[in-house]
Structures are given as C-alpha cells and as structure tokens.
Motif scaffolding. Structure first.
Motif, PDB file in Angstrom:
ATOM      1  N   LEU A   1      15.739  39.692  37.231  1.00  0.00           N
ATOM      2  CA  LEU A   1      14.934  38.486  37.447  1.00  0.00           C
ATOM      3  C   LEU A   1      13.812  38.782  38.435  1.00  0.00           C
ATOM      4  CD1 LEU A   1      14.486  35.517  36.891  1.00  0.00           C
ATOM      5  CD2 LEU A   1      16.085  34.994  38.711  1.00  0.00           C
ATOM      6  N   ARG A   2      14.081  39.643  39.396  1.00  0.00           N
ATOM      7  CA  ARG A   2      13.054  40.026  40.365  1.00  0.00           C
ATOM      8  C   ARG A   2      11.853  40.658  39.661  1.00  0.00           C
ATOM      9  NH1 ARG A   2      14.481  44.243  44.947  1.00  0.00           N
ATOM     10  NH2 ARG A   2      16.190  42.801  45.178  1.00  0.00           N
ATOM     11  N   TRP A   3      12.125  41.533  38.673  1.00  0.00           N
ATOM     12  CA  TRP A   3      11.031  42.179  37.944  1.00  0.00           C
ATOM     13  C   TRP A   3      10.227  41.158  37.144  1.00  0.00           C
ATOM     14  CZ3 TRP A   3       9.047  46.558  39.144  1.00  0.00           C
ATOM     15  CH2 TRP A   3       9.824  47.530  39.741  1.00  0.00           C
TER      16      TRP A   3
ATOM     17  N   LEU B   1       9.761  38.053  37.913  1.00  0.00           N
ATOM     18  CA  LEU B   1       8.930  37.319  38.864  1.00  0.00           C
ATOM     19  C   LEU B   1       7.763  38.172  39.354  1.00  0.00           C
ATOM     20  CD1 LEU B   1      11.690  35.484  40.916  1.00  0.00           C
ATOM     21  CD2 LEU B   1      10.135  34.517  39.228  1.00  0.00           C
ATOM     22  N   ILE B   2       8.000  39.467  39.575  1.00  0.00           N
ATOM     23  CA  ILE B   2       6.919  40.367  40.003  1.00  0.00           C
ATOM     24  C   ILE B   2       5.830  40.426  38.946  1.00  0.00           C
ATOM     25  CG2 ILE B   2       6.339  42.798  40.426  1.00  0.00           C
ATOM     26  CD1 ILE B   2       9.057  43.007  41.893  1.00  0.00           C
ATOM     27  N   PHE B   3       6.218  40.591  37.677  1.00  0.00           N
ATOM     28  CA  PHE B   3       5.219  40.654  36.617  1.00  0.00           C
ATOM     29  C   PHE B   3       4.502  39.316  36.447  1.00  0.00           C
ATOM     30  CE2 PHE B   3       7.391  44.552  35.216  1.00  0.00           C
ATOM     31  CZ  PHE B   3       6.269  45.367  35.082  1.00  0.00           C
ATOM     32  N   LEU B   4       5.205  38.211  36.668  1.00  0.00           N
ATOM     33  CA  LEU B   4       4.566  36.896  36.609  1.00  0.00           C
ATOM     34  C   LEU B   4       3.503  36.768  37.699  1.00  0.00           C
ATOM     35  CD1 LEU B   4       4.370  34.025  35.467  1.00  0.00           C
ATOM     36  CD2 LEU B   4       6.149  33.383  37.094  1.00  0.00           C
ATOM     37  N   ILE B   5       3.827  37.198  38.910  1.00  0.00           N
ATOM     38  CA  ILE B   5       2.865  37.142  40.012  1.00  0.00           C
ATOM     39  C   ILE B   5       1.670  38.039  39.730  1.00  0.00           C
ATOM     40  CG2 ILE B   5       2.531  37.717  42.449  1.00  0.00           C
ATOM     41  CD1 ILE B   5       5.457  36.746  42.865  1.00  0.00           C
ATOM     42  N   VAL B   6       1.933  39.249  39.206  1.00  0.00           N
ATOM     43  CA  VAL B   6       0.842  40.156  38.852  1.00  0.00           C
ATOM     44  C   VAL B   6      -0.052  39.507  37.794  1.00  0.00           C
ATOM     45  CG1 VAL B   6       0.307  42.348  37.717  1.00  0.00           C
ATOM     46  CG2 VAL B   6       2.045  42.271  39.494  1.00  0.00           C
ATOM     47  N   ALA B   7       0.554  38.851  36.820  1.00  0.00           N
ATOM     48  CA  ALA B   7      -0.214  38.190  35.767  1.00  0.00           C
ATOM     49  C   ALA B   7      -1.071  37.067  36.332  1.00  0.00           C
ATOM     50  CB  ALA B   7       0.717  37.648  34.689  1.00  0.00           C
TER      51      ALA B   7
ATOM     52  N   ALA C   1       6.717  39.791  31.669  1.00  0.00           N
ATOM     53  CA  ALA C   1       7.485  38.784  32.406  1.00  0.00           C
ATOM     54  C   ALA C   1       8.270  37.883  31.453  1.00  0.00           C
ATOM     55  CB  ALA C   1       6.550  37.950  33.276  1.00  0.00           C
ATOM     56  N   LYS C   2       7.659  37.499  30.334  1.00  0.00           N
ATOM     57  CA  LYS C   2       8.361  36.661  29.352  1.00  0.00           C
ATOM     58  C   LYS C   2       9.561  37.388  28.765  1.00  0.00           C
ATOM     59  CE  LYS C   2       4.472  33.961  27.627  1.00  0.00           C
ATOM     60  NZ  LYS C   2       3.631  33.693  26.452  1.00  0.00           N
ATOM     61  N   VAL C   3       9.360  38.645  28.383  1.00  0.00           N
ATOM     62  CA  VAL C   3      10.455  39.422  27.796  1.00  0.00           C
ATOM     63  C   VAL C   3      11.595  39.559  28.790  1.00  0.00           C
ATOM     64  CG1 VAL C   3      11.121  41.715  26.986  1.00  0.00           C
ATOM     65  CG2 VAL C   3       9.010  40.667  26.156  1.00  0.00           C
ATOM     66  N   LEU C   4      11.282  39.938  30.038  1.00  0.00           N
ATOM     67  CA  LEU C   4      12.332  40.095  31.042  1.00  0.00           C
ATOM     68  C   LEU C   4      13.032  38.775  31.326  1.00  0.00           C
ATOM     69  CD1 LEU C   4      10.652  42.545  33.567  1.00  0.00           C
ATOM     70  CD2 LEU C   4      12.490  43.029  31.962  1.00  0.00           C
ATOM     71  N   PHE C   5      12.290  37.675  31.338  1.00  0.00           N
ATOM     72  CA  PHE C   5      12.902  36.375  31.584  1.00  0.00           C
ATOM     73  C   PHE C   5      13.902  36.027  30.486  1.00  0.00           C
ATOM     74  CE2 PHE C   5      12.950  31.785  30.850  1.00  0.00           C
ATOM     75  CZ  PHE C   5      13.460  31.366  32.064  1.00  0.00           C
ATOM     76  N   PHE C   6      13.507  36.226  29.225  1.00  0.00           N
ATOM     77  CA  PHE C   6      14.410  35.878  28.132  1.00  0.00           C
ATOM     78  C   PHE C   6      15.611  36.819  28.066  1.00  0.00           C
ATOM     79  CE2 PHE C   6      10.622  33.557  26.527  1.00  0.00           C
ATOM     80  CZ  PHE C   6      11.210  32.308  26.527  1.00  0.00           C
TER      81      PHE C   6
ATOM     82  N   PHE D   1      16.981  38.081  30.707  1.00  0.00           N
ATOM     83  CA  PHE D   1      17.814  37.559  31.779  1.00  0.00           C
ATOM     84  C   PHE D   1      18.585  36.316  31.341  1.00  0.00           C
ATOM     85  CE2 PHE D   1      18.234  34.589  35.362  1.00  0.00           C
ATOM     86  CZ  PHE D   1      19.094  35.336  36.168  1.00  0.00           C
ATOM     87  N   VAL D   2      17.926  35.423  30.627  1.00  0.00           N
ATOM     88  CA  VAL D   2      18.593  34.202  30.160  1.00  0.00           C
ATOM     89  C   VAL D   2      19.711  34.546  29.176  1.00  0.00           C
ATOM     90  CG1 VAL D   2      18.262  32.091  28.815  1.00  0.00           C
ATOM     91  CG2 VAL D   2      16.629  32.700  30.588  1.00  0.00           C
ATOM     92  N   VAL D   3      19.461  35.479  28.266  1.00  0.00           N
ATOM     93  CA  VAL D   3      20.487  35.891  27.302  1.00  0.00           C
ATOM     94  C   VAL D   3      21.685  36.501  28.032  1.00  0.00           C
ATOM     95  CG1 VAL D   3      20.998  37.517  25.446  1.00  0.00           C
ATOM     96  CG2 VAL D   3      18.925  36.146  25.357  1.00  0.00           C
ATOM     97  N   LEU D   4      21.424  37.361  29.016  1.00  0.00           N
ATOM     98  CA  LEU D   4      22.521  37.963  29.778  1.00  0.00           C
ATOM     99  C   LEU D   4      23.297  36.903  30.557  1.00  0.00           C
ATOM    100  CD1 LEU D   4      20.833  41.216  31.100  1.00  0.00           C
ATOM    101  CD2 LEU D   4      22.563  41.013  29.308  1.00  0.00           C
ATOM    102  N   LEU D   5      22.608  35.894  31.071  1.00  0.00           N
ATOM    103  CA  LEU D   5      23.291  34.810  31.773  1.00  0.00           C
ATOM    104  C   LEU D   5      24.217  34.045  30.834  1.00  0.00           C
ATOM    105  CD1 LEU D   5      23.633  32.947  34.266  1.00  0.00           C
ATOM    106  CD2 LEU D   5      21.731  31.616  33.342  1.00  0.00           C
ATOM    107  N   VAL D   6      23.738  33.724  29.647  1.00  0.00           N
ATOM    108  CA  VAL D   6      24.552  32.990  28.674  1.00  0.00           C
ATOM    109  C   VAL D   6      25.765  33.825  28.261  1.00  0.00           C
ATOM    110  CG1 VAL D   6      24.573  32.037  26.334  1.00  0.00           C
ATOM    111  CG2 VAL D   6      22.659  31.550  27.854  1.00  0.00           C
ATOM    112  N   ILE D   7      25.564  35.108  28.003  1.00  0.00           N
ATOM    113  CA  ILE D   7      26.675  35.987  27.634  1.00  0.00           C
ATOM    114  C   ILE D   7      27.692  36.047  28.767  1.00  0.00           C
ATOM    115  CG2 ILE D   7      27.308  38.385  27.169  1.00  0.00           C
ATOM    116  CD1 ILE D   7      24.666  38.622  25.618  1.00  0.00           C
TER     117      ILE D   7
END
Length: 58
Positions: free
Chosen positions: A2-4, A6-12, A31-36, A38-44
């Motif tokens: 999730l940190r990555w 957020l970093i890519f979101l800030i860079v964007a 950032a979108k790919v990493l976020f999704f 992360f969400v998939v891993l959270l659900v699993i």
C-alpha cells in the motif's frame, strides 16, 4: 505494498501539477494496479480468516 501505491499516487499528482503528462499517467497507472492488488489481497486474507474461524483481535 500500500505504501508503494501511495508513493506512485503522490508522484502522479506532483507530475500532473508540473505538467508532465506521460510521467503522471504512468505513475497513476502503477498506483491503480498496486491499489487493486492490495484490495484483492485484503479480501483473500479476510476470507481465509473467516474460513479458518479465527477469533477477531481487538
């Protein structure tokens, strides 16, 4: 991970503010790919926790 995202979101956001369209688009895409991911891993993780019947930690 999730940190990555957020970093890519800030860079964007910074790149978009400065007018670097290509860099902003690439960073936002990452950032979108990493976020999704992360969400998939959270659900699993939540499903595995529910199947195992673990007690919630408060």
């Amino acid at each position: 991970m999730l940190r990555w995202a957020l970093i890519f979101l800030i860079v964007a956001l910074i790149a978009a503010a400065l007018g670097f369209g290509g860099i902003a688009g690439a960073a936002a895409g990452i950032a979108k790919v990493l976020f999704f991911v992360f969400v998939v891993l959270l659900v699993i993780s939540l499903l595995v926790h529910l199947v195992r019947g673990g007690s919630p930690r408060l």
